[in-house]
Design a protein around this motif. Structure first.
Motif, PDB file in Angstrom:
ATOM      1  N   ALA A 109      16.780  13.721   1.472  1.00 44.32           N
ATOM      2  CA  ALA A 109      16.072  13.640   2.756  1.00 44.32           C
ATOM      3  C   ALA A 109      14.677  13.056   2.578  1.00 44.32           C
ATOM      4  CB  ALA A 109      15.983  15.018   3.393  1.00 44.32           C
ATOM      5  N   GLY A 110      14.312  12.135   3.448  1.00 46.36           N
ATOM      6  CA  GLY A 110      12.987  11.530   3.368  1.00 46.36           C
ATOM      7  C   GLY A 110      12.633  10.811   4.653  1.00 46.36           C
ATOM      8  N   ILE A 111      11.350  10.621   4.870  1.00 44.87           N
ATOM      9  CA  ILE A 111      10.873   9.892   6.038  1.00 44.87           C
ATOM     10  C   ILE A 111       9.819   8.889   5.579  1.00 44.87           C
ATOM     11  CG2 ILE A 111      11.331  11.762   7.673  1.00 44.87           C
ATOM     12  CD1 ILE A 111       8.325  12.423   7.559  1.00 44.87           C
ATOM     13  N   ALA A 112       9.627   7.859   6.387  1.00 49.51           N
ATOM     14  CA  ALA A 112       8.605   6.856   6.097  1.00 49.51           C
ATOM     15  C   ALA A 112       7.549   6.887   7.189  1.00 49.51           C
ATOM     16  CB  ALA A 112       9.227   5.463   6.018  1.00 49.51           C
ATOM     17  N   ALA A 113       6.298   6.651   6.818  1.00 48.56           N
ATOM     18  CA  ALA A 113       5.223   6.578   7.802  1.00 48.56           C
ATOM     19  C   ALA A 113       5.418   5.320   8.642  1.00 48.56           C
ATOM     20  CB  ALA A 113       3.866   6.547   7.115  1.00 48.56           C
ATOM     21  N   SER A 114       5.197   5.440   9.929  1.00 49.59           N
ATOM     22  CA  SER A 114       5.423   4.314  10.835  1.00 49.59           C
ATOM     23  C   SER A 114       4.171   3.481  11.058  1.00 49.59           C
ATOM     24  CB  SER A 114       5.932   4.834  12.187  1.00 49.59           C
ATOM     25  OG  SER A 114       4.983   5.722  12.770  1.00 49.59           O
ATOM     26  N   LYS A 115       3.060   3.885  10.443  1.00 50.51           N
ATOM     27  CA  LYS A 115       1.797   3.173  10.635  1.00 50.51           C
ATOM     28  C   LYS A 115       1.251   2.690   9.293  1.00 50.51           C
ATOM     29  CE  LYS A 115       0.654   6.327  14.444  1.00 50.51           C
ATOM     30  NZ  LYS A 115      -0.241   7.440  14.858  1.00 50.51           N
ATOM     31  N   PRO A 116       0.608   1.529   9.266  1.00 51.91           N
ATOM     32  CA  PRO A 116       0.023   1.015   8.026  1.00 51.91           C
ATOM     33  C   PRO A 116      -1.257   1.751   7.653  1.00 51.91           C
ATOM     34  CG  PRO A 116      -0.468  -0.471   9.834  1.00 51.91           C
ATOM     35  CD  PRO A 116       0.458   0.572  10.380  1.00 51.91           C
ATOM     36  N   GLU A 161       0.319  12.387  10.162  1.00 54.74           N
ATOM     37  CA  GLU A 161       1.507  11.677   9.710  1.00 54.74           C
ATOM     38  C   GLU A 161       1.544  11.605   8.185  1.00 54.74           C
ATOM     39  OE1 GLU A 161       4.262   7.837  10.852  1.00 54.74           O
ATOM     40  OE2 GLU A 161       2.239   7.976  11.675  1.00 54.74           O
ATOM     41  N   TYR A 162       0.404  11.389   7.562  1.00 49.90           N
ATOM     42  CA  TYR A 162       0.323  11.376   6.099  1.00 49.90           C
ATOM     43  C   TYR A 162       0.846  12.702   5.531  1.00 49.90           C
ATOM     44  CZ  TYR A 162      -1.839  11.230   1.441  1.00 49.90           C
ATOM     45  OH  TYR A 162      -2.067  11.272   0.086  1.00 49.90           O
ATOM     46  N   ASP A 163       0.351  13.808   6.076  1.00 52.92           N
ATOM     47  CA  ASP A 163       0.767  15.121   5.592  1.00 52.92           C
ATOM     48  C   ASP A 163       2.255  15.351   5.807  1.00 52.92           C
ATOM     49  OD1 ASP A 163      -1.798  15.667   4.782  1.00 52.92           O
ATOM     50  OD2 ASP A 163      -2.303  16.901   6.530  1.00 52.92           O
ATOM     51  N   LEU A 175       3.927   0.532   3.746  1.00 56.69           N
ATOM     52  CA  LEU A 175       4.600   1.807   3.485  1.00 56.69           C
ATOM     53  C   LEU A 175       3.895   2.573   2.365  1.00 56.69           C
ATOM     54  CD1 LEU A 175       8.352   0.734   3.699  1.00 56.69           C
ATOM     55  CD2 LEU A 175       7.020   1.970   5.412  1.00 56.69           C
ATOM     56  N   ILE A 176       2.585   2.419   2.298  1.00 59.61           N
ATOM     57  CA  ILE A 176       1.815   2.970   1.186  1.00 59.61           C
ATOM     58  C   ILE A 176       1.972   4.485   1.049  1.00 59.61           C
ATOM     59  CG2 ILE A 176      -0.299   3.087   2.618  1.00 59.61           C
ATOM     60  CD1 ILE A 176      -1.897   2.467   0.074  1.00 59.61           C
ATOM     61  N   ALA A 177       1.935   5.225   2.142  1.00 55.54           N
ATOM     62  CA  ALA A 177       2.058   6.682   2.056  1.00 55.54           C
ATOM     63  C   ALA A 177       3.458   7.078   1.595  1.00 55.54           C
ATOM     64  CB  ALA A 177       1.741   7.318   3.407  1.00 55.54           C
ATOM     65  N   TYR A 178       4.459   6.397   2.105  1.00 57.86           N
ATOM     66  CA  TYR A 178       5.837   6.649   1.684  1.00 57.86           C
ATOM     67  C   TYR A 178       5.984   6.399   0.188  1.00 57.86           C
ATOM     68  CZ  TYR A 178      10.860   5.729   1.133  1.00 57.86           C
ATOM     69  OH  TYR A 178      12.166   5.742   0.709  1.00 57.86           O
ATOM     70  N   SER A 179       5.481   5.262  -0.274  1.00 53.26           N
ATOM     71  CA  SER A 179       5.584   4.922  -1.696  1.00 53.26           C
ATOM     72  C   SER A 179       4.849   5.937  -2.555  1.00 53.26           C
ATOM     73  CB  SER A 179       5.036   3.517  -1.936  1.00 53.26           C
ATOM     74  OG  SER A 179       5.732   2.551  -1.163  1.00 53.26           O
ATOM     75  N   MET A 180       3.674   6.370  -2.102  1.00 55.11           N
ATOM     76  CA  MET A 180       2.913   7.376  -2.840  1.00 55.11           C
ATOM     77  C   MET A 180       3.688   8.687  -2.951  1.00 55.11           C
ATOM     78  SD  MET A 180      -0.859   6.723  -1.194  1.00 55.11           S
ATOM     79  CE  MET A 180      -1.551   8.236  -1.875  1.00 55.11           C
ATOM     80  N   SER A 181       4.313   9.092  -1.863  1.00 57.78           N
ATOM     81  CA  SER A 181       5.053  10.355  -1.870  1.00 57.78           C
ATOM     82  C   SER A 181       6.235  10.295  -2.819  1.00 57.78           C
ATOM     83  CB  SER A 181       5.520  10.714  -0.452  1.00 57.78           C
ATOM     84  OG  SER A 181       6.546   9.842  -0.010  1.00 57.78           O
TER      85      SER A 181
END
Length: 253
Positions: free
Chosen positions: A95-102, A110-112, A155-161
């Motif tokens: 399960a995972g989600i991606a941030a929709s904003k740059p 959204e980051y959290d 997708l920086i936050a997604y990649s970081m997570s």
């Protein structure tokens, strides 16, 4: 009799996309599969039905991830479902989600949320599930090729997570190694799922561009990721642990 006969697996986000592909593949190999879903009960029941129609055994578990107490609540539901036949052999943190904003507009909330679902939930599902996981079991975390490339910086936050999930995979393999429990990560590239449908399937140029990224000249499918997961779940992968497996079709080449 499949290679996973007698095993029990939990696949988070198992109702759709890559997760459904994984759940169905493990089911075909003989595992009893707990199909977790966050909100789409209908999709989860469809996945369960598909597994059963193929001769497998499955059941659905609903629990929102990324909220306080999510892991404990999911394991409580799992325990209730398996009853006296408790115990787990395979945990797939899909399960995972991606941030929709740059980067410039991504807000704290959204980051959290991204980190809560993609990083915190797998951590505590593994922590609380370790006691249920039988010796010689498997934990398989679904990462992304984006932890190794800046191809999609929005997708920086997604990649970081997911990068944090990679470190978790590596270190947890040492923690659980004495019990012969392997912990690995599988990193897909662009996969043809309903989540990507809006920008991928309806745009010939987008599809061609995605296919061109792969050394194999195509867009990946959930089944191709599921096959890698099934290998890691099998006895054949008993000497593979702490590993990050590139399943991007050569997109990082």
């Amino acid at each position: 009799m499949g290679v996973l006969a007698g095993k029990t697996a939990l696949v988070t986000g198992g109702s759709r996309g890559i997760g459904r592909g994984i759940a169905e593949r493990l089911g075909r190999e003989g595992a009893r599969v707990a199909v977790h879903y966050g909100s789409n009960e209908t999709a989860a029941k469809e996945t369960v039905a598909a597994i059963e129609e193929a001769g497998g055994e499955a059941f659905a578990l609903g629990q929102e991830l990324g909220v306080p107490g999510d892991a404990a609540a999911l394991w409580e539901s799992f325990d209730a479902a398996v009853g006296g036949e408790g115990g787990l052999d395979i945990l797939v943190n899909n399960a995972g989600i991606a941030a929709s904003k740059p980067f410039a507009t991504l807000d704290e909330e959204e980051y959290d949320r991204v980190f809560a679902v993609n990083t915190r939930a797998p951590f505590f599902l593994a922590q609380l599930g370790a006691g249920r996981l039988r010796d010689g079991g498997r934990i398989i975390n679904i990462s992304t090729g984006l932890t190794k490339t800046a191809l999609m910086p929005d997708l920086i936050a997604y990649s970081m997570s997911k990068a944090a999930l990679d470190v978790f995979t590596r270190d947890l393999s040492k923690v659980l190694g004495p019990r012969r429990i392997t912990v690995n990560a599988v990193a897909p590239g662009i996969i043809d799922t309903d989540i990507n449908a809006d920008w991928l399937r309806g745009d010939e140029q987008a599809w061609a561009g995605a296919a061109a990224m792969s050394a194999l000249g195509g867009v990946g499918t959930p089944a191709e990721i599921a096959d890698v997961v099934a290998f890691l779940a099998s006895e054949d992968a008993r000497w593979v642990t702490g590993h990050w497996i590139d399943a991007t079709g050569g997109s990082l080449s």
